[in-house]
Every structure is written in structure tokens, then in C-alpha cells.
Design an enzyme around this catalytic site. Structure first.
Site, PDB file in Angstrom:
ATOM      1  N   CYS A   1      18.763   0.934  14.464  1.00 21.85           N
ATOM      2  CA  CYS A   1      20.208   0.900  14.649  1.00 21.85           C
ATOM      3  C   CYS A   1      20.782   2.303  14.840  1.00 21.85           C
ATOM      4  CB  CYS A   1      20.891   0.261  13.450  1.00 21.85           C
ATOM      5  SG  CYS A   1      19.907  -1.026  12.729  1.00 21.85           S
TER       6      CYS A   1
ATOM      7  N   GLY B   1      19.448 -11.086   9.141  1.00 24.18           N
ATOM      8  CA  GLY B   1      19.555 -10.299   7.918  1.00 24.18           C
ATOM      9  C   GLY B   1      20.942  -9.701   7.739  1.00 24.18           C
ATOM     10  N   SER B   2      21.536  -9.220   8.818  1.00 19.88           N
ATOM     11  CA  SER B   2      22.852  -8.577   8.712  1.00 19.88           C
ATOM     12  C   SER B   2      23.892  -9.563   8.205  1.00 19.88           C
ATOM     13  CB  SER B   2      23.297  -8.028  10.077  1.00 19.88           C
ATOM     14  OG  SER B   2      22.386  -7.054  10.531  1.00 19.88           O
TER      15      SER B   2
ATOM     16  N   HIS C   1      12.918 -12.225  12.291  1.00 20.39           N
ATOM     17  CA  HIS C   1      12.185 -11.414  13.281  1.00 20.39           C
ATOM     18  C   HIS C   1      11.407 -10.260  12.663  1.00 20.39           C
ATOM     19  CE1 HIS C   1      14.872  -7.776  14.010  1.00 20.39           C
ATOM     20  NE2 HIS C   1      15.735  -8.547  13.391  1.00 20.39           N
TER      21      HIS C   1
HETATM   22  C1  LIG Z   1      16.282  -5.438  10.105  1.00 23.25           C
HETATM   23  C2  LIG Z   1      16.973  -5.282   8.821  1.00 23.25           C
HETATM   24  C3  LIG Z   1      18.219  -5.876   8.592  1.00 23.25           C
HETATM   25  C4  LIG Z   1      18.976  -6.605   9.663  1.00 23.25           C
HETATM   26  O1  LIG Z   1      18.402  -7.826  10.009  1.00 23.25           O
HETATM   27  P1  LIG Z   1      18.862  -8.523  11.388  1.00 23.25           P
HETATM   28  O2  LIG Z   1      18.222  -9.853  11.354  1.00 23.25           O
HETATM   29  O3  LIG Z   1      18.316  -7.657  12.478  1.00 23.25           O
HETATM   30  O4  LIG Z   1      20.337  -8.586  11.382  1.00 23.25           O
HETATM   31  C5  LIG Z   1      18.801  -5.744   7.340  1.00 23.25           C
HETATM   32  N1  LIG Z   1      18.181  -5.076   6.364  1.00 23.25           N
HETATM   33  C6  LIG Z   1      16.974  -4.492   6.536  1.00 23.25           C
HETATM   34  C7  LIG Z   1      16.330  -3.779   5.401  1.00 23.25           C
HETATM   35  C8  LIG Z   1      16.336  -4.567   7.776  1.00 23.25           C
HETATM   36  O5  LIG Z   1      15.152  -3.975   7.943  1.00 23.25           O
END
Ligand SMILES: *Cc1c(COP(=O)(O)O)cnc(C)c1O
Length: 395
Positions: free
Chosen positions: A324, A70-71, A201
Site C-alpha cells: 500500500c 481484511g481492510s 488472498h
Molecule cells: C493485506 C493486509 C490487510 C488488508 O487486507 P485486504 O484484504 O487486502 O483488504 C490488512 N492487514 C494486514 C496485516 C495485511 O497484511
């Protein structure tokens, strides 16, 4: 009893996802870029995963880019739109105060590089107002990025309406849908979404794999340079096993959204109903616009960190802010954006439940949390002052 109630931080890998990915970790280890027939299995699996993911969100396969999570998807969407905008002299972006740090920190970097960012209020209910978005739009706005569902409080934003507004103004609209994907229906066409981030995940695929959806007429710039994978937009040998698992997990989640929601809602409602009986407690965020599984509450006079440690000793995995920032002593930026005072925001608890949780586990939480809150308040000098009327109750 062990209770995992932190599904907004991460989830376990489903059996379906694990079984789907295993062959690509063992026999089918070919590199999808290789030409021999052995690698064709991997190439085909990748194409099928892309088609499956696209079908889950109403997109076309060529609009799907696999990322490391997601990041990365958030970073690429934002930096790409910023670079495209700069070419036309457009260096203004619109977002909200309660985005995930993957979005907020990307925007902060852009600000250092001379871009301007408007961070919209999310009001006490944790919902962005369409009028506020409309009022913030300028001639030089190159991106609106507003999350679908908030990771700490679970509130859902008026995505379709924001998308329609941006479309009418010709401004690309990105949404971080990491907390919504697999948990709520998403249709990028009906919802007027131009770019969308997901992370495996958060819906029972492994960590380290995600998706960036980009509408076909929206230009996409690279974040990572190298080979020609992902149609030249995201270099690096594909995480074939992870991608296959992501597609399987997303399909499984989307196929079961109704059934899962029907299972989760009664558990969530019981948590809200019972934990609200704790005096001087508060539910954070509107329950009207909400993902099914996220419960966020504040308890006055205690520290969220101490609460989490005691819950851990009772086998309960929960969180006080986003994963985080836990470990830092600053109160959550999300709760502050709702207008909560620092003292109150410190005493927050997020329980995020999923379809693998059971009512017995919920009963365990309901038994433990009030005891632990009472215990911490007994030891708290702040609570003592509140009780003696030496300082006013804030909630
Ligand atoms: C977990 C999360 C992310 C980051 O996703 P990763 O796969 O852990 O990098 C980004 N935005 C939101 C809203 C999240 O809950």
C-alpha cells in the site's frame, strides 16, 4: 527465472480453492436470499463455508462474518468498538505504531472525531511488551487492537497474554490476523481473542473476500447498511464463490500448517544466512517470534525502490514496505517504529516466501541480491561517503 517472493502482499489462488468456487460462478449462481430451491445450493454452501472457517479458528459459525477483505474487517471491528464505547463514555483505544494502514487510518479518523488513541512502541525487535499494554489501559479504554503478525517484518505478538489481560479488565481485544491466518495455528478461545480479521488472498483464496470473527457476547455495529445478510451485520449479496474459495483455502492451509512450515523454514533460514553476509546489512525484527515466510532486511547506502526495480529485471518479485505504501518515497512506518534511522529504513527489502516457492528460486535470489546491492552501492554517492569515512556507518 521468475520468482514470486511477495506472498505477504498477495498469493496465487490454490487449485483447491479454484475448484471449490467454480460451480458458484457457473451453474450454482443463485442468490442465497432467494426462496426457491435452486438458490438453496448457494445458501448451503455459505453455511458450510461459515462452519469450516469457524472450525479453523476454534470459533462458532454464528461468530463468523464474511467481508470484502481484511481492510473492511479491520474497519468494522474498530468503528464498531468505538461506537459501543462512546455510548458508555469510553473513548480511548490502544494499538501499536506498526499496524497495517487499515487499522492506523481507522484510528486516525477516530482521533479526528474526538477519540484518544495510545500507540504502543514495538521496540527494536518488533514485539509489543505486555507491561506496556497493561500500563496503557485506562478506565475509558473501549478497545485494544494489536496485530497478530506484522506484514512487513513478520514478528508475532504475545496475543494470548494480551487477550488474557484485556479479558481480566473487561476490554474487548481485536487482532488483525491477516498475516497469521493459514500460516500459524489460531484458536480464538485459547488465545482470548474477541475480534479477529482475516483476508482470503493472503492464504491462496481470491482477492476481495475476508472474515471478521466476533465473539458472541461482543456487540457488533454495521459498517454497511442494506439487506439482512450476515445476520443483519454486513449488508450486500454474499460473494458466494469467493466465500466458498476462502473456506476451502483456509482449511487447506490450516491442515498443512506443519508441512508448509517445515518446507518454508529452511528456505527462509538460507535467505537470512546468505543475505546477512552482505556487509552493512541488518535483519529487521526478532526471529524468535516470527511467521515462517517473511524476511525483512536493510542494506545501508541504497534505496529500496532501486533495488526492487533491479530485482524485477532479474525476474524477482519482492517489496520494500507494504504494498500500500510502495510507490511513495516515505520510509516504512514499521521500520521507523523499530527505531531505524530514515537513511537505513530507505534501504529495506521484504521477501515473503510461501510453500509454492522452491530452493532453486531461493538460490536465484541469493545469487542476484548481493550483485544488485553491490551495483547500487557503486553508483551511490552516500555509499562513497560512507566508504571514505565522511559519514559514519549506521549498521
Ligand atoms: C493485506 C493486509 C490487510 C488488508 O487486507 P485486504 O484484504 O487486502 O483488504 C490488512 N492487514 C494486514 C496485516 C495485511 O497484511
Amino acid at each position: 527465472m521468475f520468482v514470486y517472493a511477495d506472498n505477504a502482499a498477495t498469493t496465487s489462488v490454490s487449485k483447491t480453492a479454484l475448484n471449490a468456487m467454480l460451480p458458484y460462478l457457473t451453474e450454482q449462481y443463485g442468490n442465497p436470499s432467494s426462496l426457491y430451491s435452486f438458490a438453496q445450493h448457494a445458501t448451503e454452501a455459505l453455511a458450510q463455508a461459515r462452519a469450516d472457517v469457524a472450525a479453523c479458528i476454534g470459533a462458532q459459525p454464528r461468530e463468523i462474518y464474511f467481508t470484502s477483505g481484511g481492510s473492511e474487517a479491520d474497519n468494522q471491528a474498530i468503528f464498531s468498538a468505538a461506537r459501543v464505547g462512546a455510548r458508555k463514555g469510553k473513548k480511548h483505544l490502544i494499538s501499536t505504531k506498526f499496524e497495517h494502514h487499515a487499522v492506523l487510518h481507522s484510528l486516525k479518523r477516530l482521533e479526528k472525531e474526538g477519540y484518544e488513541v495510545t500507540y504502543l512502541d514495538v521496540h527494536e525487535d518488533g514485539v509489543v511488551r505486555l507491561e506496556d499494554v497493561a500500563a496503557a489501559i485506562r478506565e475509558d479504554t473501549c478497545l485494544v487492537t494489536i496485530m497478530f503478525a506484522n506484514n512487513e517484518i513478520g514478528t508475532v505478538q504475545p496475543i494470548t497474554e494480551i487477550g488474557a489481560l484485556c479479558r481480566a479488565k473487561g476490554i474487548p481485544f481485536h487482532t488483525d490476523a491477516v498475516q497469521a491466518a493459514g500460516h500459524m495455528p489460531i484458536d480464538v478461545e485459547k488465545m482470548n481473542i474477541d475480534m479477529l480479521s482475516m483476508s482470503g488472498h493472503k492464504f491462496h483464496a481470491p482477492k476481495g473476500v475476508g472474515v471478521l470473527y466476533v465473539r458472541k457476547n461482543i456487540p457488533l455495529m454495521n459498517l454497511i447498511e442494506g439487506g439482512a445478510q450476515e445476520r443483519g451485520r454486513r449488508a450486500g449479496t454474499e460473494n458466494v464463490a469467493g466465500i466458498v474459495a476462502l473456506a476451502a483455502a483456509l482449511k487447506e492451509s490450516v491442515d498443512n500448517i506443519e508441512a508448509n512450515t517445515a518446507k518454508i523454514i529452511p528456505m527462509r533460514d538460507k535467505l537470512f544466512a546468505e543475505l546477512s553476509k552482505i556487509p552493512h546489512s541488518k535483519i529487521n525484527g526478532s526471529l524468535e517470534h516470527h511467521v515462517p515466510g517473511t524476511v525483512n532486511m536493510c542494506f545501508e547506502g541504497i534505496e529500496g525502490e532501486s533495488l526492487l526495480l533491479l530485482l524485477d529485471s532479474h525476474g524477482i518479485c519482492a517489496s520494500s514496505g507494504s504494498a500500500c505504501t510502495s510507490g511513495s518515497l516515505d520510509p516504512s512506518h514499521v521500520l521507523l517504529a523499530l527505531g531505524l534511522p530514515h537513511e537505513v529504513a530507505h534501504g529495506s527489502l521484504r521477501l515473503s516466501i510461501g510453500e509454492y516457492n522452491t530452493m532453486e528460486e531461493i538460490d536465484h535470489i541469493i545469487e542476484v541480491v548481493p550483485q544488485v546491492v553491490a551495483y547500487l552501492r557503486d553508483m551511490s554517492p552516500v555509499w562513497d561517503e560512507l566508504e571514505k569515512g565522511q559519514r559514519p556507518h549506521l549498521i
